[in-house]
Design a protein around this motif. Sequence first.
Motif, PDB file in Angstrom:
ATOM      1  N   THR A  60     -51.097 -59.933  29.392  1.00 31.41           N
ATOM      2  CA  THR A  60     -50.362 -61.056  29.692  1.00 31.41           C
ATOM      3  C   THR A  60     -50.282 -62.283  28.669  1.00 31.41           C
ATOM      4  O   THR A  60     -49.265 -62.499  28.013  1.00 31.41           O
ATOM      5  N   GLU A  61     -51.451 -62.554  28.221  1.00 33.58           N
ATOM      6  CA  GLU A  61     -51.502 -63.269  27.040  1.00 33.58           C
ATOM      7  C   GLU A  61     -50.826 -62.949  25.738  1.00 33.58           C
ATOM      8  O   GLU A  61     -50.100 -63.573  24.908  1.00 33.58           O
ATOM      9  N   LEU A  62     -50.937 -61.599  25.312  1.00 33.12           N
ATOM     10  CA  LEU A  62     -50.426 -61.047  24.112  1.00 33.12           C
ATOM     11  C   LEU A  62     -48.876 -61.081  24.370  1.00 33.12           C
ATOM     12  O   LEU A  62     -48.191 -61.350  23.354  1.00 33.12           O
ATOM     13  N   GLN A  63     -48.335 -60.876  25.561  1.00 34.86           N
ATOM     14  CA  GLN A  63     -46.976 -60.819  25.847  1.00 34.86           C
ATOM     15  C   GLN A  63     -46.213 -62.187  25.516  1.00 34.86           C
ATOM     16  O   GLN A  63     -45.340 -62.131  25.063  1.00 34.86           O
ATOM     17  N   ALA A  64     -46.916 -63.162  25.879  1.00 31.93           N
ATOM     18  CA  ALA A  64     -46.507 -64.493  25.625  1.00 31.93           C
ATOM     19  C   ALA A  64     -46.401 -64.856  24.266  1.00 31.93           C
ATOM     20  O   ALA A  64     -45.519 -65.458  23.917  1.00 31.93           O
ATOM     21  N   TRP A  65     -47.471 -64.165  23.420  1.00 29.01           N
ATOM     22  CA  TRP A  65     -47.258 -64.720  21.922  1.00 29.01           C
ATOM     23  C   TRP A  65     -46.378 -63.573  21.284  1.00 29.01           C
ATOM     24  O   TRP A  65     -45.832 -64.040  20.216  1.00 29.01           O
ATOM     25  N   GLU A  66     -46.035 -62.642  21.700  1.00 31.26           N
ATOM     26  CA  GLU A  66     -45.137 -61.586  21.228  1.00 31.26           C
ATOM     27  C   GLU A  66     -43.862 -62.529  20.971  1.00 31.26           C
ATOM     28  O   GLU A  66     -42.936 -62.337  19.768  1.00 31.26           O
ATOM     29  N   SER A  67     -43.317 -63.360  21.863  1.00 33.47           N
ATOM     30  CA  SER A  67     -42.060 -63.911  21.559  1.00 33.47           C
ATOM     31  C   SER A  67     -42.149 -64.791  20.411  1.00 33.47           C
ATOM     32  O   SER A  67     -41.036 -65.513  19.900  1.00 33.47           O
ATOM     33  N   THR A  68     -43.277 -65.241  20.104  1.00 28.56           N
ATOM     34  CA  THR A  68     -43.455 -66.259  18.851  1.00 28.56           C
ATOM     35  C   THR A  68     -43.416 -65.534  17.478  1.00 28.56           C
ATOM     36  O   THR A  68     -43.295 -66.102  16.481  1.00 28.56           O
ATOM     37  N   LEU A  69     -43.467 -64.242  17.362  1.00 27.49           N
ATOM     38  CA  LEU A  69     -43.565 -63.401  16.168  1.00 27.49           C
ATOM     39  C   LEU A  69     -42.400 -63.855  15.337  1.00 27.49           C
ATOM     40  O   LEU A  69     -42.797 -64.001  14.056  1.00 27.49           O
ATOM     41  N   ALA A  70     -41.231 -64.167  15.686  1.00 30.18           N
ATOM     42  CA  ALA A  70     -40.211 -64.231  14.413  1.00 30.18           C
ATOM     43  C   ALA A  70     -39.685 -65.656  14.527  1.00 30.18           C
ATOM     44  O   ALA A  70     -38.772 -65.980  13.760  1.00 30.18           O
ATOM     45  N   ASP A  71     -40.569 -66.500  15.184  1.00 32.53           N
ATOM     46  CA  ASP A  71     -40.134 -68.047  14.946  1.00 32.53           C
ATOM     47  C   ASP A  71     -40.065 -68.638  13.593  1.00 32.53           C
ATOM     48  O   ASP A  71     -41.003 -68.428  12.655  1.00 32.53           O
ATOM     49  N   GLY A  72     -38.802 -69.072  13.224  1.00 33.96           N
ATOM     50  CA  GLY A  72     -38.664 -69.611  11.977  1.00 33.96           C
ATOM     51  C   GLY A  72     -38.508 -68.524  10.805  1.00 33.96           C
ATOM     52  O   GLY A  72     -38.437 -68.739   9.647  1.00 33.96           O
ATOM     53  N   LEU A  73     -38.479 -67.323  10.937  1.00 35.54           N
ATOM     54  CA  LEU A  73     -38.253 -66.402  10.111  1.00 35.54           C
ATOM     55  C   LEU A  73     -36.936 -65.882  10.205  1.00 35.54           C
ATOM     56  O   LEU A  73     -36.376 -65.702  11.206  1.00 35.54           O
ATOM     57  N   ALA A  74     -36.078 -65.773   9.177  1.00 33.90           N
ATOM     58  CA  ALA A  74     -34.716 -65.030   8.954  1.00 33.90           C
ATOM     59  C   ALA A  74     -34.963 -63.660   9.173  1.00 33.90           C
ATOM     60  O   ALA A  74     -35.715 -62.976   8.617  1.00 33.90           O
ATOM     61  N   SER A  75     -33.986 -63.129   9.969  1.00 33.01           N
ATOM     62  CA  SER A  75     -33.748 -61.536  10.048  1.00 33.01           C
ATOM     63  C   SER A  75     -32.941 -61.022   9.114  1.00 33.01           C
ATOM     64  O   SER A  75     -31.949 -61.720   8.602  1.00 33.01           O
ATOM     65  N   ASP A  76     -33.534 -60.209   8.431  1.00 37.07           N
ATOM     66  CA  ASP A  76     -32.639 -59.286   7.432  1.00 37.07           C
ATOM     67  C   ASP A  76     -31.920 -58.238   7.951  1.00 37.07           C
ATOM     68  O   ASP A  76     -32.226 -57.511   8.914  1.00 37.07           O
TER      69      ASP A  76
END
Length: 76
Positions: A60-76
Amino acid sequence: MSYRITITLDEETFVFLNDVASGNRSAYVNQLLKQERRNFLQAALCKANQEEAEDADYLTELQAWESTLADGLASD
């Protein structure tokens, strides 16, 4: 660094060691122990991964953190 030890083997094991060690019993035993250490570490890692996969709170905790993986990163 190398260390010397004394071990006791039964006759059957000693004969086998002499037959398979190609003249260097120490190297043969050392290689066997290194492989056993790798096996032990691999088993411990698999056990830890299994325990992690079964931990509902952690997932559950891991799933909550998954949403932050791309924070502030440009997607290519």
